[in-house]
Enzyme design. Structure first.
Site, PDB file in Angstrom:
ATOM      1  CG  ASP A  96      -0.358   0.034   2.524  1.00  0.00           C
ATOM      2  OD1 ASP A  96       0.881  -0.074   2.614  1.00  0.00           O
ATOM      3  OD2 ASP A  96      -1.099   0.178   3.524  1.00  0.00           O
ATOM      4  CB  SER A  97       4.592   1.665  -0.112  1.00  0.00           C
ATOM      5  OG  SER A  97       4.755   0.524  -0.932  1.00  0.00           O
ATOM      6  CG  ASP A 134       0.434  -3.981   2.253  1.00  0.00           C
ATOM      7  OD1 ASP A 134       0.226  -4.690   3.250  1.00  0.00           O
ATOM      8  OD2 ASP A 134       1.190  -2.998   2.242  1.00  0.00           O
ATOM      9  CE  LYS A 166       3.220  -5.758   3.904  1.00  0.00           C
ATOM     10  NZ  LYS A 166       2.684  -4.707   4.794  1.00  0.00           N
ATOM     11  CD  GLU A 179       0.676  -1.444   8.183  1.00  0.00           C
ATOM     12  OE1 GLU A 179       0.354  -0.669   9.118  1.00  0.00           O
ATOM     13  OE2 GLU A 179       1.117  -1.053   7.087  1.00  0.00           O
ATOM     14  CD  GLU A 218       8.020  -0.198   7.505  1.00  0.00           C
ATOM     15  OE1 GLU A 218       7.048  -0.901   7.159  1.00  0.00           O
ATOM     16  OE2 GLU A 218       8.238   0.943   7.051  1.00  0.00           O
TER      17      GLU A 218
HETATM   18  O1  KIV Z   1       3.507  -1.065   1.668  1.00  0.00           O
HETATM   19  C1  KIV Z   1       4.656  -1.543   1.612  1.00  0.00           C
HETATM   20  O2  KIV Z   1       5.388  -1.392   0.635  1.00  0.00           O
HETATM   21  C2  KIV Z   1       5.118  -2.295   2.767  1.00  0.00           C
HETATM   22  C3  KIV Z   1       6.571  -2.638   2.821  1.00  0.00           C
HETATM   23  C4  KIV Z   1       7.351  -1.439   3.135  1.00  0.00           C
HETATM   24  C5  KIV Z   1       6.837  -3.745   3.759  1.00  0.00           C
HETATM   25  O3  KIV Z   1       4.358  -2.595   3.635  1.00  0.00           O
END
Ligand code: KIV
Length: 292
Positions: A44-45, A83, A113, A115, A182
């Protein structure tokens, strides 16, 4: 053959380090796949590095599904992890299941993934029970940026370090296949890596994790706003883009592009006919009876 979550566990057992990288589109995923990157994260970056938001919070499920589909089309061999964006899994395990299922069913990802530590364990357990592989993510969790008060390294106090270890073990018990660490001090990440049977993947967590992940824009010099301390610049693609665009713009302005090489030819006799005096290139117009 596509990389699976079992391969990652075997890699940890063999002491083989896992290189994971983000991708958000088809062609980048293809490049990563061709090189042999085993795990691609559609992070989600993308909210920050692709869409220009200040945080990852505005990213929605629809946006994530859209980009995950593109990455899946490009990655034939890598394990693709999607994510889960902010508020797509926190409200209830049921909502988490419905949204996680979209990534597997609609977008074609192989895993998700999310958090959070101990408090997310019941949700992780439910997802794993219905067959959705989950990667955990603890330490500096960007979706909690306002709660954490910024991009700060986590787990520095004795209580925070103990909590991080507890979080990792709770996630492992709930069934995650891997854990992203992280913004964690390197010695603490090493301890978590020794205690966990599933692979740890570090970002700003030192060398002793089982693998590393980076945001591709950070290591390619493609995100001009900010380069985190943990990122190493392997290329300056942003600079290459600017130089190429500058040359293109100058060549267009000066009439040096396109040349014959980039143009299409045609039969000269057709052109001669069109240019002949008296030639009428317009089809005969039919005059409607009775009209004036
Ligand atoms: O969103 C993302 O790219 C991430 C990574 C930095 C692990 O969660």
């Amino acid at each position: 053959m596509r990389v699976t979550i079992s391969h990652l566990r075997e890699m940890k057992q063999r002491g083989e380090r896992i290189a994971m990288l983000t991708a958000y589109d088809y062609s980048t995923a293809m490049f990563l796949d061709e090189v042999g990157i085993p795990v691609i994260l559609v992070g989600d970056s993308l909210g920050m590095v692709v869409l220009g938001y200040d945080t990852t919070l505005p990213v929605t499920m629809d946006v994530m599904v859209h980009h995950t589909k593109a990455v899946v089309r490009g990655a034939k061999r890598a394990l693709v992890i999607a994510d889960m964006p902010f508020m797509s899994y926190q409200a209830s395990p049921e909502e988490a299941m419905r949204n996680a299922a979209r990534f597997l069913q609609e977008a074609g990802a192989q895993a998700v993934k999310l958090e959070g530590g101990e408090h997310m364990a019941p949700t992780v357990k439910r997802l794993v029970e219905v067959g959705i592989p989950v990667q955990g993510h603890i330490g500096l969790t960007p979706q909690s940026i306002h709660q954490l008060g910024g991009h700060k390294v986590q787990g520095r106090s004795p209580a925070a370090a103990a909590k991080l270890l507890r979080d990792a073990l709770a996630l492992e018990q709930a069934g995650v296949f891997s854990i992203v660490l992280e913004g964690v001090p390197a010695p603490l990440a090493r301890l978590v890596t020794q205690r966990a049977s599933v692979p740890t993947i570090g970002i700003g967590a030192g060398l002793h994790c089982d693998g590393q992940v980076q945001v591709i824009h950070d290591i390619l010099g493609l995100y001009p706003d900010f380069t985190p301390k943990h990122a190493k610049l392997y290329a300056r693609i942003g600079q290459v883009i600017k130089e190429a665009v500058q040359s293109y713009m100058e060549e267009v302005q000066e009439g040096r592009f396109p040349t014959a090489k980039e143009s299409y030819a045609m039969d000269e006799t057709i052109l001669a006919e069109l240019e002949a005096p008296g030639a009428d290139p317009l089809p005969k117009r039919r005059v409607a009876v009775g009209s004036d």
